[in-house]
Design a protein around this motif. Sequence first.
Motif, short mmCIF file in Angstrom:
data_model
loop_
_atom_site.label_atom_id
_atom_site.label_comp_id
_atom_site.label_asym_id
_atom_site.label_seq_id
_atom_site.Cartn_x
_atom_site.Cartn_y
_atom_site.Cartn_z
N ASP A 533 -8.98 -12.03 -5.32
CA ASP A 533 -9.91 -13.09 -5.69
C ASP A 533 -9.39 -14.45 -5.24
O ASP A 533 -10.15 -15.31 -4.79
CB ASP A 533 -10.14 -13.07 -7.19
CG ASP A 533 -11.34 -13.91 -7.61
OD1 ASP A 533 -12.36 -13.89 -6.90
OD2 ASP A 533 -11.26 -14.59 -8.64
N GLN A 534 -8.07 -14.64 -5.34
CA GLN A 534 -7.47 -15.89 -4.88
C GLN A 534 -7.62 -16.04 -3.37
O GLN A 534 -7.84 -17.15 -2.87
CB GLN A 534 -6.00 -15.93 -5.29
CG GLN A 534 -5.78 -16.07 -6.79
CD GLN A 534 -4.32 -15.99 -7.18
OE1 GLN A 534 -3.47 -15.64 -6.37
NE2 GLN A 534 -4.02 -16.29 -8.43
N VAL A 535 -7.50 -14.93 -2.65
CA VAL A 535 -7.69 -14.97 -1.19
C VAL A 535 -9.11 -15.41 -0.86
O VAL A 535 -9.34 -16.24 0.02
CB VAL A 535 -7.39 -13.59 -0.57
CG1 VAL A 535 -7.89 -13.51 0.87
CG2 VAL A 535 -5.90 -13.30 -0.62
N LEU A 536 -10.09 -14.85 -1.57
CA LEU A 536 -11.49 -15.22 -1.32
C LEU A 536 -11.74 -16.69 -1.64
O LEU A 536 -12.63 -17.31 -1.06
CB LEU A 536 -12.43 -14.34 -2.16
CG LEU A 536 -12.43 -12.84 -1.84
CD1 LEU A 536 -13.45 -12.13 -2.70
CD2 LEU A 536 -12.71 -12.59 -0.37
N ASN A 537 -10.95 -17.23 -2.56
CA ASN A 537 -11.10 -18.64 -2.92
C ASN A 537 -10.29 -19.58 -2.03
O ASN A 537 -10.23 -20.77 -2.30
CB ASN A 537 -10.69 -18.84 -4.38
CG ASN A 537 -11.76 -18.36 -5.35
OD1 ASN A 537 -12.93 -18.65 -5.19
ND2 ASN A 537 -11.36 -17.59 -6.35
N GLY A 538 -9.65 -19.01 -0.99
CA GLY A 538 -8.96 -19.85 -0.03
C GLY A 538 -7.46 -19.96 -0.20
O GLY A 538 -6.84 -20.83 0.42
N PHE A 593 -11.05 -20.96 6.67
CA PHE A 593 -11.84 -20.73 5.45
C PHE A 593 -13.02 -21.70 5.47
O PHE A 593 -12.85 -22.91 5.33
CB PHE A 593 -10.98 -20.96 4.21
CG PHE A 593 -11.72 -20.78 2.91
CD1 PHE A 593 -12.16 -19.53 2.52
CD2 PHE A 593 -11.97 -21.87 2.09
CE1 PHE A 593 -12.83 -19.36 1.33
CE2 PHE A 593 -12.65 -21.70 0.89
CZ PHE A 593 -13.08 -20.44 0.51
N GLN A 594 -14.21 -21.14 5.70
CA GLN A 594 -15.41 -21.98 5.80
C GLN A 594 -16.28 -21.78 4.57
O GLN A 594 -16.73 -20.68 4.29
CB GLN A 594 -16.20 -21.61 7.07
CG GLN A 594 -15.41 -21.83 8.36
CD GLN A 594 -16.20 -21.39 9.58
OE1 GLN A 594 -17.19 -20.68 9.47
NE2 GLN A 594 -15.76 -21.81 10.75
N GLN A 595 -16.48 -22.85 3.85
CA GLN A 595 -17.34 -22.78 2.67
C GLN A 595 -18.07 -24.10 2.52
O GLN A 595 -17.45 -25.16 2.41
CB GLN A 595 -16.51 -22.51 1.42
CG GLN A 595 -17.33 -22.36 0.15
CD GLN A 595 -18.33 -21.22 0.25
OE1 GLN A 595 -18.00 -20.14 0.71
NE2 GLN A 595 -19.56 -21.46 -0.16
N ASP A 596 -19.39 -24.05 2.57
CA ASP A 596 -20.19 -25.25 2.36
C ASP A 596 -21.46 -24.86 1.63
O ASP A 596 -21.67 -23.68 1.29
CB ASP A 596 -20.50 -25.97 3.68
CG ASP A 596 -21.16 -25.05 4.71
OD1 ASP A 596 -22.14 -24.38 4.35
OD2 ASP A 596 -20.69 -24.99 5.85
N PRO A 600 -24.17 -18.88 0.92
CA PRO A 600 -23.35 -18.37 -0.19
C PRO A 600 -21.97 -17.98 0.31
O PRO A 600 -21.78 -17.72 1.50
CB PRO A 600 -24.13 -17.15 -0.69
CG PRO A 600 -24.95 -16.73 0.47
CD PRO A 600 -25.27 -17.96 1.25
N ARG A 601 -21.02 -17.93 -0.59
CA ARG A 601 -19.67 -17.57 -0.21
C ARG A 601 -19.60 -16.09 0.16
O ARG A 601 -20.12 -15.24 -0.56
CB ARG A 601 -18.68 -17.84 -1.36
CG ARG A 601 -17.23 -17.82 -0.92
CD ARG A 601 -16.31 -18.00 -2.10
NE ARG A 601 -16.26 -16.81 -2.94
CZ ARG A 601 -15.41 -16.64 -3.94
NH1 ARG A 601 -14.56 -17.60 -4.23
NH2 ARG A 601 -15.42 -15.55 -4.66
N LEU A 602 -18.96 -15.80 1.29
CA LEU A 602 -18.85 -14.42 1.74
C LEU A 602 -17.92 -13.63 0.82
O LEU A 602 -16.93 -14.18 0.33
CB LEU A 602 -18.32 -14.37 3.18
CG LEU A 602 -19.24 -14.91 4.27
CD1 LEU A 602 -18.55 -14.84 5.63
CD2 LEU A 602 -20.55 -14.13 4.32
N PRO A 603 -18.19 -12.34 0.61
CA PRO A 603 -17.35 -11.53 -0.27
C PRO A 603 -16.08 -11.02 0.40
O PRO A 603 -15.33 -10.26 -0.20
CB PRO A 603 -18.27 -10.36 -0.65
CG PRO A 603 -19.19 -10.23 0.50
CD PRO A 603 -19.40 -11.61 1.04
#
Length: 695
Positions: A533-538, A593-596, A600-603
């Motif tokens: 989960d931490q990896v998914l959060n960057g 890590f692309q999030q805007d 939606p955030r990729l899983p």
Amino acid sequence: MSKYPEGLLNWSGDKAGGVKKLFYKGSGRPSGDVITTGLLTRLQAWSRDIASGKDGTPKAIFLIGGPGNGKTEAVEFTIRELDVAMHLNGVLLEELAARFSGQAGGHPGRLVRSVQTQFPPQSEITAISIVQDGSEANRGDPATPAEHLCNDIRSLLGQGEGHLYVACVNRGVLDDALILATERDEPEVGELVKKVVQSVSLGSRGIACWPLEGYSRFAVWPMDVESLVEEANGQAANSAARQILGVATNAGDWPEFGECTAGEYCPFCTNRKLLASEPHRSSFIRILRWFELSSEKRWNFRDLFSLTAYLLAGTTESDSKGVYQPCEWAKAQLQPRESNTTKREIKRARGLFKLVSAQYQHALFGAWPVERAAGLRSDIKELKLDEQPALAGLQQFLSFDKRKEGTSTLRTQLAGMRVYLDPAVANPAMEVAVSSNTTIKFEDLDRRFSLSIKEGRTFLQKYQSLSALEIDLLKSLEEADAMLSDEAIRRSKPAIAERVQAFIRLVACRIARRSVGVRSGITKDSDVLVDFDQVLNGDSSALQEARQQVENLLNKERQFQVSLNTTFGEPLPPPERRVMLTTDIQKVRQMPFQQDDSKPRLPVRFLSVGSGTSAQPVALTYELFKATKSLRKGMIPASLPRSVVALIDTTRAKLAGTVVRDEDTLEGSEIQLGMRDDVIVRNFGTFIVRRGNGQ
């Protein structure tokens, strides 16, 4: 009279409350209020931008997802918000509601368009079209849903800015529309559909959805990607799961704890009491999130409502003899109707097992050793203990009592929970909280219950980490445990007595593990899930460790090797017939890590393998991430799961295809022919044979 738990039975996906019909109050939305999600907040802001005539606001919205994701609710919410934002005083809402219900005359059809509503001049809107279900066609119309979608898109591309369009579409119709547009040779329609498909797919290069990249008049949102249970960055109050639980466990709708007909032994009232308070509610939601990460599946609204009904009210199939009332059913298990004292005690013991299995800590997993039922029956008969209440009750429970979930989809989800998360099989070294200031390891429970059930029960009871039901059941098993330790019983059949005693201690330990584990949010592999989960959060540090392990899997002894005389999927030929190309190590790098706010955030996160034109993206799935953690702990690559081996082999094959065509990468490489000592070397653009003697 209390509203719940009986009222929760209608929340199940196979009941009226589980399916939403547009503008029909008696369907869907079983919680009564609209559940706020990130999409609804986005649609609310979009409605206000439309009303104010803001430049650049998309005019065509596609909501993508399967059944139960809340598409119909989103459409109704959007219409209400447009009505409010434009100060139409309910005119738009009433018109569309009348058209969808058929009150305006005739069947509403697939696409419903506003006709009478006059929109404010500043919005520059002339009409609104709604497609509530893009997977259906009009009655009697031979055109397929894909044909209708292509026709809609062609019309939208040719229309001006004054027309609003909102459609709910599933992925299957999108794929069919893309094929159809290609067959019809409609490049404009095909390119737009292709861009929509790409934007809602899990690709390494995220394509903006809102607005759609390259098409500012269009916006897309994949509703089956956004999580309803994720509570990241302190946004716990916005979780859909938390809102649903808040309604379902509202104390004002339930009898006071201990005052229902089953008293404090009611599993449903016990579940409500626990899930209404912290830290149990947050731990429960965290477990739902762990399921999403481990299974790579999303909870949708229909399954969340069904799960809530299942945990807090059971199912009507629990009592096939009459009208099912959860608390009355629980009472009947505690007070069985039987004149024979021995049989009554056996039925009560069996009832205790059924009630404990209905507590949410156990109902979430529901895996009991049913395969041991026949053997247990034979063993207790051999020991002449077939009338011992706890043993006979356990045997009957394993033989006859299978809890049935309300919907087939929920059955699939709970089966996955058992496989991925059951605390009963969690690592013994994992720590779990038994009170606010005391933490133990699962192995502490295992050790105590292996000595005696009483030892384990008294240890946990002093921390008040067991329910009254669980305590009563464990005490019942204690009596059987003590009898099996009696020399008079063990003397004649020592091996059988030992086997039965070990089995009931195992069952008792499983109950204890699940109870304390679920209460504190600790499950099988939860430590790995926290890191993932931490990896998914960057988190770059956790990703760096995984990157290194993937690099080691793809390369051998710091070199990349590929067979030149096989294709993907073929086994390697014998060593004497292999032609192996060896190049420099192929590096694995982190992809940005692309999030805007545009998607939606990729899983999953992606890694880049190779360099230059030969670089290939590889998805860091949970299975692959878990494998990298296991490799760091000493697992050998030969023990990797099949899915991970397939992913690595696929990546290696794709990378090999580009490496053998890249002149820069081939420079300095070697080709080994079978088992010969001679090696073909690539130097300065030519191939040179290097003899075994170094010449």
